[in-house]
Design a protein around this motif. Structure first.
Motif, short mmCIF file in Angstrom:
data_model
loop_
_atom_site.label_atom_id
_atom_site.label_comp_id
_atom_site.label_asym_id
_atom_site.label_seq_id
_atom_site.Cartn_x
_atom_site.Cartn_y
_atom_site.Cartn_z
N LEU A 188 0.84 -1.21 0.00
CA LEU A 188 0.00 0.00 0.00
C LEU A 188 0.87 1.26 0.00
N GLY A 189 1.93 1.19 0.80
CA GLY A 189 2.85 2.34 0.86
C GLY A 189 3.50 2.59 -0.48
N ALA A 190 3.91 1.52 -1.13
CA ALA A 190 4.57 1.64 -2.43
C ALA A 190 3.64 2.32 -3.43
N TYR A 191 2.42 1.84 -3.48
CA TYR A 191 1.47 2.42 -4.43
C TYR A 191 1.21 3.89 -4.12
N LEU A 213 3.18 5.93 -2.91
CA LEU A 213 4.36 6.74 -3.24
C LEU A 213 4.58 6.82 -4.76
N GLY A 214 3.64 6.29 -5.52
CA GLY A 214 3.74 6.42 -6.98
C GLY A 214 4.39 5.24 -7.67
N ILE A 215 4.65 4.18 -6.94
CA ILE A 215 5.25 2.98 -7.53
C ILE A 215 4.14 2.19 -8.23
N ARG A 216 4.43 1.69 -9.44
CA ARG A 216 3.39 1.01 -10.20
C ARG A 216 3.76 -0.41 -10.65
N ASN A 217 5.05 -0.78 -10.49
CA ASN A 217 5.46 -2.16 -10.82
C ASN A 217 6.04 -2.79 -9.56
N ILE A 218 5.73 -4.06 -9.38
CA ILE A 218 6.28 -4.77 -8.23
C ILE A 218 6.80 -6.13 -8.68
N LEU A 219 7.95 -6.52 -8.17
CA LEU A 219 8.49 -7.84 -8.48
C LEU A 219 8.45 -8.67 -7.20
N CYS A 220 7.69 -9.75 -7.25
CA CYS A 220 7.44 -10.57 -6.06
C CYS A 220 8.44 -11.71 -5.95
N LEU A 221 9.21 -11.72 -4.90
CA LEU A 221 10.28 -12.71 -4.75
C LEU A 221 10.26 -13.35 -3.36
N SER A 222 10.79 -14.56 -3.30
CA SER A 222 10.97 -15.19 -1.98
C SER A 222 12.17 -14.56 -1.28
N GLU A 262 -9.51 -7.47 -6.45
CA GLU A 262 -10.72 -7.64 -5.64
C GLU A 262 -10.89 -6.50 -4.65
N GLY A 263 -9.79 -5.74 -4.46
CA GLY A 263 -9.86 -4.61 -3.53
C GLY A 263 -10.08 -5.03 -2.10
N VAL A 264 -9.61 -6.23 -1.75
CA VAL A 264 -9.76 -6.70 -0.37
C VAL A 264 -8.44 -7.27 0.15
N PHE A 265 -8.34 -7.27 1.46
CA PHE A 265 -7.24 -7.97 2.12
C PHE A 265 -7.60 -9.46 2.17
N PRO A 266 -6.62 -10.32 2.48
CA PRO A 266 -6.94 -11.76 2.53
C PRO A 266 -8.04 -12.09 3.55
N ASN A 267 -8.24 -11.25 4.53
CA ASN A 267 -9.28 -11.52 5.53
C ASN A 267 -10.64 -11.05 5.07
N GLY A 268 -10.70 -10.51 3.85
CA GLY A 268 -11.98 -10.09 3.29
C GLY A 268 -12.30 -8.62 3.52
N GLU A 269 -11.54 -7.96 4.39
CA GLU A 269 -11.81 -6.53 4.64
C GLU A 269 -11.49 -5.71 3.39
N GLU A 270 -12.28 -4.71 3.18
CA GLU A 270 -12.13 -3.89 2.00
C GLU A 270 -10.92 -2.95 2.10
N ILE A 271 -10.31 -2.72 0.97
CA ILE A 271 -9.17 -1.79 0.94
C ILE A 271 -9.68 -0.43 0.46
N ASP A 272 -9.37 0.58 1.20
CA ASP A 272 -9.77 1.94 0.84
C ASP A 272 -8.77 2.45 -0.19
N GLU A 273 -9.11 2.30 -1.45
CA GLU A 273 -8.28 2.56 -2.62
C GLU A 273 -7.21 1.48 -2.80
N PRO A 274 -7.55 0.47 -3.58
CA PRO A 274 -6.63 -0.66 -3.82
C PRO A 274 -5.40 -0.25 -4.62
N PRO A 275 -4.30 -0.95 -4.39
CA PRO A 275 -3.06 -0.63 -5.11
C PRO A 275 -3.08 -1.20 -6.52
#
Lengths: 310, 221
Positions: free
Chosen positions: A97-100, A102-111, A144-157
């Protein structure tokens, strides 16, 4: 792949069918912002996005989030790398959420590389979730604009989701399925490990194309020019999952002392030429390790300049 | 079982530095089976400490005893007549031992003489390997009898990572890549599909992350 998912430059370049060209930059081992900006300046206008590594090889550096935000301020597009090694799902989600924001639009997901390799091997690791689940998490938050627990995200990333793939790790016959899994989990683009064994990569790409993976996801081929014979030998012997053929080392040696770097770049350029034509390859990810200043000439010689307007 | 390793002699000597009379207390449970804290090992440690202290011209009186288990009040009770007369008691049980003893005998100082390492088994004589991380929600059946939580260095649920090479883990060529084994078994037995699903996040509440754990069996209480 209809509407834009993130609106990032990288996404637009790929969607428009251009051959993408991305770079990489490691944040400083300190808070030296001017040094970071200096390194980034070499890449401006030369690449579509720059991967900002996240404590790569488990060595502590400025956070990839901060470095990516600095990059946004420099009008360059970051590909924000995020590893599962150092943070649990709470920290991961808040960083996303912080990244988005701050204007970040690409993310690389790694272990993430195991901390054993780094400069704080005594550290505890986290691995609350793995890279596959991280991809799925970003997708869920975005689409889906939600967290894994189902709660809604106020402006999804709205992020363009990247993942890594190493066709040279074992077992080889499973690697394409793992790639398929990452795409299923939600990867929009893939950046591969550094490619040196072209035969093996051709075989891998053929499988990926046959399975229809390249229609669902953009694959960027990883290229790292060799700077020296020693670097090639080190990568061949010491880096697990790296495949450096003997023939390549011999070719570097044959170039003679003083010409290794030049030959290394020449090899990289030949690879890039082939990738431009290779079915299923949508671009190149150039990882010129601590060689940012050489990227402009490599890009020039690789005929990938100017970068397209999108 | 629980696998432990004896602490280095220097560390034990430092623990009992000011002591003149000690008890070394062994355990006939797991630590006997893994040859680290049973009758025999108690004897060896006693002899070693005696020699070391003799060299320092600082003689040490050492008593030895080994009880059935140090993780059970019933057996802890068996030492009630002897504790209290020592400057230090060295427990050779796993980390449970010195704690149960300290709880039962608050006036006596207990020291761990071993480092408790993991839950595992002997793969061959003299070599033990970790097999279980005690996460509280067993998933072994999903991975053909191999636990990635305990045996993958990154506890990946979707391995193998990019560092898997020739069946070995990236952290050490002596460590098996368990994901390499899982994938090869699944592929050889025609169950590749098992690996093509994205697994939900693991619920770590049943692991240590949920806080110290307790198991209550009503029918026994």
């Amino acid at each position: 792949m209809d509407a834009l998912k993130s609106g990032s430059r990288l996404e637009k370049v790929l969607k428009a069918g251009h051959f993408a060209f991305t770079g990489e930059c490691g944040p400083p081992k300190g808070a030296n912002v001017s040094h970071l900006k200096e390194k980034l300046a070499h890449l401006k206008g030369v690449v579509d996005a720059v991967n900002i590594t996240d404590n790569q090889t488990a060595v502590v550096r400025m956070s990839s989030l901060a470095a990516s935000a600095i990059m946004v301020g420099e009008n360059l597009e970051p590909n924000y790398q995020l590893v599962c090694r150092d943070r649990n799902r709470l920290a991961i989600m808040s960083d996303i959420l912080g990244a988005y924001s701050l204007g970040i639009r690409n993310i690389l997901c790694l272990s993430g590389d195991h901390q054993k390799f780094g400069n704080h091997p005594e550290a505890k690791n986290v691995y609350d979730i793995d890279s596959m689940q991280l991809i799925a998490l970003v997708k869920k938050m975005r689409d889906e604009g939600v967290f894994p627990n189902g709660e809604e995200i106020d402006e999804p990333p709205r992020l363009f989701i990247g993942a890594a793939c190493n066709p040279f790790a074992d077992p080889f016959e499973y690697r394409v399925y793992r790639l398929a899994n990452k795409i299923k989990a939600g990867a929009d683009f893939i950046q591969t490990q550094c490619i040196y064994n072209m035969d093996k990569f051709r075989e891998f790409m053929k499988m990926a194309v046959d399975m229809g993976l390249c229609e669902k996801c953009y694959i960027l081929a990883g290229v790292t020019p060799m700077k020296s014979v020693r670097m090639a030998q080190y990568m061949a012997a010491q880096v697990p999952g790296m495949d450096v053929p003997e023939a390549l080392i011999n070719r570097l040696k044959a170039a003679g002392k003083g010409n290794y770097a030049k030959e290394g770049i020449k090899i990289a350029l030949e690879q890039i030429e082939e990738f431009k034509e290779m079915e299923g390859v949508a671009g190149v990810h150039l990882m010129a390790i601590e060689w940012e200043h050489r990227v402009p000439e490599i890009a020039e010689q690789a005929n990938v300049l100017p970068r397209p307007e999108v | 079982m629980i696998i432990a390793d004896r602490k280095p002699l220097e560390e034990i000597l430092e623990m009992i530095q000011g002591s003149k009379k000690i008890l070394i207390l062994g355990c006939k449970g797991c630590v006997t089976v893994c040859n680290v804290g049973g009758v025999k090992e108690v004897e060896v440690l006693a002899a070693t400490l005696k020699i070391a202290r003799k060299k320092e011209q600082n003689d040490l009186e050492i008593h030895q005893k080994t009880i059935e288990r140090q993780c059970d009040p019933e057996y802890i009770d068996q030492v009630k007549d002897v504790v209290g007369q020592y400057d230090a008691v060295l427990s050779m049980a796993c980390g449970v031992g010195p704690q149960f003893l300290s709880e039962a005998y608050p006036e006596q100082k207990f020291f761990p003489a071993v480092n408790t390492e993991f839950m595992g088994g002997a793969v061959t004589h003299g070599i033990w390997e970790e097999r279980c991380a005690g996460c509280g929600t067993c998933v072994i059946h999903l991975f053909d009898g191999m636990c990635p939580i305990a045996r993958c260095s990154k506890s990946l649920l979707h391995g193998p990572c990019g560092g898997s090479a020739a069946g070995k883990c990236e952290i050490d060529p002596d460590v098996v890549c368990i994901w390499d084994m899982i994938v090869k078994k699944k592929m050889a037995q025609g169950r590749l599909d098992d690996l093509l699903e994205i697994r939900p996040f693991k619920d770590w509440r049943t692991a240590r992350d949920g806080g110290p754990r307790k198991s209550i069996r009503e029918e026994l209480t």
